[in-house]
Write a protein that holds these residues in place. Structure first.
Motif, PDB file in Angstrom:
ATOM      1  N   ASN A 100       0.627  -1.238   0.051  1.00  0.00           N
ATOM      2  CA  ASN A 100      -0.026   0.050  -0.024  1.00  0.00           C
ATOM      3  C   ASN A 100       0.819   1.345   0.182  1.00  0.00           C
ATOM      4  OD1 ASN A 100      -2.011  -1.653   0.176  1.00  0.00           O
ATOM      5  ND2 ASN A 100      -2.605  -1.320   1.955  1.00  0.00           N
ATOM      6  N   GLY A 101       1.827   1.206  -0.846  1.00  0.00           N
ATOM      7  CA  GLY A 101       2.738   2.420  -0.897  1.00  0.00           C
ATOM      8  C   GLY A 101       3.730   2.639  -0.082  1.00  0.00           C
ATOM      9  N   GLU A 102       3.876   1.734   0.997  1.00  0.00           N
ATOM     10  CA  GLU A 102       4.949   1.778   2.178  1.00  0.00           C
ATOM     11  C   GLU A 102       5.919   0.813   2.031  1.00  0.00           C
ATOM     12  OE1 GLU A 102       3.419   2.130   6.095  1.00  0.00           O
ATOM     13  OE2 GLU A 102       1.889   3.669   5.401  1.00  0.00           O
ATOM     14  N   ASN A 103       7.108   0.953   2.110  1.00  0.00           N
ATOM     15  CA  ASN A 103       8.288  -0.134   2.307  1.00  0.00           C
ATOM     16  C   ASN A 103       8.287  -0.835   3.392  1.00  0.00           C
ATOM     17  OD1 ASN A 103       9.509   0.467  -0.146  1.00  0.00           O
ATOM     18  ND2 ASN A 103      10.717   1.905   0.936  1.00  0.00           N
ATOM     19  N   ARG A 104       8.021  -2.220   3.388  1.00  0.00           N
ATOM     20  CA  ARG A 104       8.041  -3.072   4.489  1.00  0.00           C
ATOM     21  C   ARG A 104       9.057  -4.251   4.192  1.00  0.00           C
ATOM     22  NH1 ARG A 104       3.432  -2.919   8.038  1.00  0.00           N
ATOM     23  NH2 ARG A 104       2.143  -1.379   7.507  1.00  0.00           N
ATOM     24  N   SER A 105       9.464  -4.769   5.325  1.00  0.00           N
ATOM     25  CA  SER A 105      10.372  -5.990   5.199  1.00  0.00           C
ATOM     26  C   SER A 105       9.859  -7.056   6.034  1.00  0.00           C
ATOM     27  CB  SER A 105      11.769  -5.483   5.838  1.00  0.00           C
ATOM     28  OG  SER A 105      11.443  -5.315   7.295  1.00  0.00           O
ATOM     29  N   CYS A 106      10.332  -8.346   5.336  1.00  0.00           N
ATOM     30  CA  CYS A 106       9.798  -9.571   5.933  1.00  0.00           C
ATOM     31  C   CYS A 106      10.984 -10.647   5.558  1.00  0.00           C
ATOM     32  CB  CYS A 106       8.607  -9.910   5.280  1.00  0.00           C
ATOM     33  SG  CYS A 106       8.397 -10.250   3.531  1.00  0.00           S
ATOM     34  N   LEU A 107      10.714 -11.824   5.965  1.00  0.00           N
ATOM     35  CA  LEU A 107      11.787 -12.937   5.479  1.00  0.00           C
ATOM     36  C   LEU A 107      11.313 -13.252   4.213  1.00  0.00           C
ATOM     37  CD1 LEU A 107      11.490 -15.069   8.546  1.00  0.00           C
ATOM     38  CD2 LEU A 107      13.283 -13.583   8.119  1.00  0.00           C
TER      39      LEU A 107
END
Length: 70
Positions: free
Chosen positions: A10-17
């Motif tokens: 939704n337009g935001e940078n996120r991090s995950c595995l």
């Protein structure tokens, strides 16, 4: 070497595995899978493909919550 990736939700940078399955990511983000629609890299992703979809670095997700009303 880290196994974390960055993607856009939704337009935001996120991090995950790396290799996180889409349903797991949705749960981590607090979404109720029964009440959302997912656009994956510009295309609506049908629910039947969610389990086999593993997110990758640079993916773009747009998640829309379904709300009722009248």
């Amino acid at each position: 070497m880290s196994d974390k990736i960055t993607l856009q939700v939704n337009g935001e940078n996120r991090s995950c595995l790396s290799q996180t399955a889409l349903p797991d990511l949705l749960q981590q983000l607090g979404f109720n899978p029964r009440l959302i629609a997912v656009e994956y890299n510009g295309e609506i992703l049908h629910r039947q493909f969610w389990l086999e979809t593993k997110v990758k670095s640079g993916d773009r997700l747009e998640i829309v919550t379904i709300v009722g009303g009248g």
